[in-house]
Write a protein that holds these residues in place. Structure first.
Motif, mmCIF file in Angstrom:
data_model
loop_
_atom_site.group_PDB
_atom_site.id
_atom_site.type_symbol
_atom_site.label_atom_id
_atom_site.label_comp_id
_atom_site.label_asym_id
_atom_site.label_seq_id
_atom_site.Cartn_x
_atom_site.Cartn_y
_atom_site.Cartn_z
ATOM 1 N N SER A 1 0.851 -1.082 -0.156
ATOM 2 C CA SER A 1 -0.032 -0.170 -0.165
ATOM 3 C C SER A 1 0.874 1.292 -0.084
ATOM 4 O O SER A 1 2.223 1.262 0.403
ATOM 5 C CB SER A 1 -0.846 -0.243 1.405
ATOM 6 O OG SER A 1 -0.069 0.167 2.288
ATOM 7 N N PHE A 2 0.340 2.373 -0.397
ATOM 8 C CA PHE A 2 1.350 3.574 -0.466
ATOM 9 C C PHE A 2 1.916 4.030 0.754
ATOM 10 O O PHE A 2 2.892 4.372 0.936
ATOM 11 C CB PHE A 2 0.479 4.973 -1.196
ATOM 12 C CG PHE A 2 1.570 5.888 -1.326
ATOM 13 C CD1 PHE A 2 2.656 5.725 -2.388
ATOM 14 C CD2 PHE A 2 1.645 6.944 -0.352
ATOM 15 C CE1 PHE A 2 3.653 6.868 -2.551
ATOM 16 C CE2 PHE A 2 2.476 8.076 -0.487
ATOM 17 C CZ PHE A 2 3.426 7.942 -1.508
ATOM 18 N N GLY A 3 0.867 3.886 1.774
ATOM 19 C CA GLY A 3 1.587 4.123 3.211
ATOM 20 C C GLY A 3 2.940 3.302 3.647
ATOM 21 O O GLY A 3 3.602 3.872 4.003
ATOM 22 N N ASN A 4 2.671 1.966 3.235
ATOM 23 C CA ASN A 4 3.656 1.229 3.738
ATOM 24 C C ASN A 4 4.802 1.600 2.816
ATOM 25 O O ASN A 4 6.185 1.273 3.203
ATOM 26 C CB ASN A 4 3.275 -0.404 3.511
ATOM 27 C CG ASN A 4 2.426 -0.640 4.975
ATOM 28 O OD1 ASN A 4 2.569 -0.263 5.896
ATOM 29 N ND2 ASN A 4 1.383 -1.287 4.638
ATOM 30 N N LEU A 5 4.680 1.610 1.394
ATOM 31 C CA LEU A 5 5.693 2.070 0.672
ATOM 32 C C LEU A 5 6.578 3.134 0.835
ATOM 33 O O LEU A 5 7.732 3.090 1.003
ATOM 34 C CB LEU A 5 5.257 2.102 -0.940
ATOM 35 C CG LEU A 5 4.669 0.752 -1.499
ATOM 36 C CD1 LEU A 5 4.309 1.144 -3.020
ATOM 37 C CD2 LEU A 5 5.912 -0.132 -1.999
ATOM 38 N N LYS A 6 5.868 4.274 1.472
ATOM 39 C CA LYS A 6 6.425 5.534 1.756
ATOM 40 C C LYS A 6 7.470 5.111 3.157
ATOM 41 O O LYS A 6 8.413 5.518 3.517
ATOM 42 C CB LYS A 6 5.367 6.321 2.508
ATOM 43 C CG LYS A 6 5.878 7.779 2.683
ATOM 44 C CD LYS A 6 4.764 8.681 3.004
ATOM 45 C CE LYS A 6 5.236 9.999 3.289
ATOM 46 N NZ LYS A 6 4.206 10.913 3.810
ATOM 47 N N LYS A 7 6.641 4.322 3.891
ATOM 48 C CA LYS A 7 7.600 3.815 5.002
ATOM 49 C C LYS A 7 8.977 3.250 4.603
ATOM 50 O O LYS A 7 10.089 3.408 5.059
ATOM 51 C CB LYS A 7 6.978 2.872 6.059
ATOM 52 C CG LYS A 7 5.728 3.694 6.812
ATOM 53 C CD LYS A 7 5.089 2.687 7.617
ATOM 54 C CE LYS A 7 3.839 3.446 8.377
ATOM 55 N NZ LYS A 7 3.094 2.356 9.238
ATOM 56 N N ALA A 8 8.924 2.304 3.440
ATOM 57 C CA ALA A 8 9.939 1.412 2.964
ATOM 58 C C ALA A 8 10.928 2.318 2.253
ATOM 59 O O ALA A 8 12.380 2.443 2.698
ATOM 60 C CB ALA A 8 9.528 0.524 1.849
ATOM 61 N N PHE A 9 10.526 3.601 1.694
ATOM 62 C CA PHE A 9 11.223 4.619 0.945
ATOM 63 C C PHE A 9 12.178 5.107 2.224
ATOM 64 O O PHE A 9 13.464 5.523 2.090
ATOM 65 C CB PHE A 9 10.576 5.738 0.235
ATOM 66 C CG PHE A 9 9.898 5.016 -0.924
ATOM 67 C CD1 PHE A 9 10.427 4.427 -1.529
ATOM 68 C CD2 PHE A 9 8.462 5.815 -1.030
ATOM 69 C CE1 PHE A 9 9.707 3.616 -2.815
ATOM 70 C CE2 PHE A 9 7.832 5.361 -2.483
ATOM 71 C CZ PHE A 9 8.396 4.123 -3.025
ATOM 72 N N GLU A 10 11.505 5.558 3.226
ATOM 73 C CA GLU A 10 12.229 6.154 4.288
ATOM 74 C C GLU A 10 13.293 5.474 4.992
ATOM 75 O O GLU A 10 14.380 5.790 5.270
ATOM 76 C CB GLU A 10 11.237 6.982 5.454
ATOM 77 C CG GLU A 10 10.386 7.894 4.984
ATOM 78 C CD GLU A 10 9.138 8.051 6.041
ATOM 79 O OE1 GLU A 10 9.271 7.187 6.899
ATOM 80 O OE2 GLU A 10 8.352 8.979 5.662
#
Length: 429
Positions: free
Chosen positions: A229-238
């Motif tokens: 999900s984008f929320g979890n992808l964003k965490k992965a980017f960080e």
């Protein structure tokens, strides 16, 4: 233990599928089981009482982890299956339980009539959640091995859209560790033919969702996997940004530590015969690495791409001796030493590769690396650096050296047959 609930229209097709050459009929209830034809006829007779039901066939494949294979006797598998059916509400109906022996994973099939003995329809409402709950209950009860989710699914047996979903899943998993921002993921997936679309909050440039498309089949990120999900992808980017910073520091430390290793990198030399003795005598060639004579078996191991452990190697500056693992580059003309087993896997860039591959890349060689791949397998990309000082390596799935040779050959052919005159520098007097 993994089960999948399938509904179908034809008892004939399903029964003929499960009663293949490797089948073992463990149990049959309510059907005449002397032949496949008799089983099909028995199911069809009871099904005829509810002709309005479009999908009377219940089919459940159940597979087990290879780690549990030593426990999976027919009696134990039959016991597990009966308990599974009871929990799933499959009772008072016709069924067969068939074990297969045609794959490395032990598995069986349940084929049952959704129209029970009282001509009532066996409900499949919420069967997905009930299936997950039941499998977990039985695994806990009998201490069965938990699988690794999507990574253990046999991709080659899937059909669309599941085949596309797992292709997207595997590709995202492979490229995500090297992505720091949303654009990185988009461009990385584009190389594999996967289109990524971000959903923006109305009237803003704020991303609130993501979807993936391949071969005109699309899924939301959360449909591929919750972690996409984008929320979890964003965490992965960080997390990737933090990790890359840490890796950069570790890389600096690694380079400083490796200076000593480069200094003592052993060289290959061929032992020269004593004066007066001809080189053409039928004696085996003796090769020396770092002052240590190799046996023919040791040299053969190195030539075949293996490694050996040598003691008493001399440092380049003759400041002492050391012991080390030794392996050769792809050209077999230079030896490298490693304190650790060179086939040990280490994280380097976006791949997890062998120490030997990492060392060759750092030394400026093009190497066919062995990297860990999704599904527990390996891949063999060609990796190299254009310049030794580069912070990132390049990759290709075909040998770039062959491509370069073809390019050079093509350039020569376009020049025609005219001789190329090389200007020689004048000799210094």
């Amino acid at each position: 233990m993994i089960a999948k609930n399938i509904k179908g229209k034809s008892f004939k097709g399903c029964v003929l599928y499960v009663l293949n050459d490797s089948h073992e009929l463990l149990e049959a209830e309510g059907v005449l089981a002397d032949s496949a034809k008799s089983i099909i006829r028995s199911f069809a007779m009871q099904r005829s009482g509810r002709k309005e039901i479009k999908q009377p066939v219940g089919h459940i494949p159940i597979s087990f982890s290879p780690e549990d294979s030593h426990r999976l006797t027919c009696n134990f598998m039959l016991q597990l299956t009966r308990e599974y059916m009871e929990e799933m509400g499959i009772k008072n109906t016709q069924y067969i339980i068939v074990r297969h022996h045609n794959t490395e994973n032990e598995h069986l099939h349940i084929v049952y009539n959704r129209i029970d003995n009282n001509l009532k329809l066996i409900s499949v409402n919420n069967d997905y959640k009930r299936n997950v709950k039941t499998c977990k209950k039985l695994k806990d009860k009998y201490n069965l091995t938990y699988g690794k989710g999507k990574d253990r699914v046999k991709r080659e047996k899937l059909n669309d859209p599941d085949k596309v979903k797992y292709y997207i899943y595997d590709t995202i998993k492979a490229v995500l560790p090297s992505c720091k921002v949303p654009a990185d993921l988009r461009f990385s997936l584009k190389k594999y033919g996967i289109e990524l679309e971000y959903k923006f909050k109305r009237g803003t440039n704020q991303i609130e969702g993501v979807s993936f498309r391949y071969n005109n089949i699309a899924f939301k990120g959360s449909q591929i996997d919750r972690k996409f999900s984008f929320g979890n992808l964003k965490k992965a980017f960080e997390e990737n940004i933090k990790l890359l910073r840490v890796q950069a520091k570790e890389e600096q430390n690694y380079v400083s530590k490796e200076k000593e290793q480069v200094i003592r990198e052993p060289q290959i030399q061929q032992e020269q015969p004593p004066k007066g003795q001809s080189k053409t005598e039928n004696k085996p060639e003796v090769r020396i690495i770092g002052g240590v004579k190799l046996t023919p078996q040791q040299w053969q191991t190195l030539e075949e791409g293996g490694f050996i452990y040598l003691e008493g190697l001399k440092k380049k500056d003759d400041s002492g001796n050391f012991s080390s693992y030794v392996f050769l580059n792809d050209e077999k003309d230079k030896a490298f030493s490693s304190k650790e087993n060179p086939n040990t896997f280490v994280k380097y860039g976006k791949y997890e590769m062998r120490i030997r591959d990492k060392m060759l890349i750092e030394a400026g060689y093009i190497t066919k690396a062995k990297v860990k791949w999704y599904g527990g397998g390996f891949a063999y990309p060609y990796l190299w650096k254009e310049n030794k000082g580069d912070t990132e390596y390049r990759e290709s799935w075909s040998d770039p050296r062959i491509s370069k040779e073809k390019e050079n050959k093509s350039q020569k052919e376009t020049r025609g047959n005219k001789p190329i005159i090389k200007r020689q520098r004048p000799k210094m007097g």
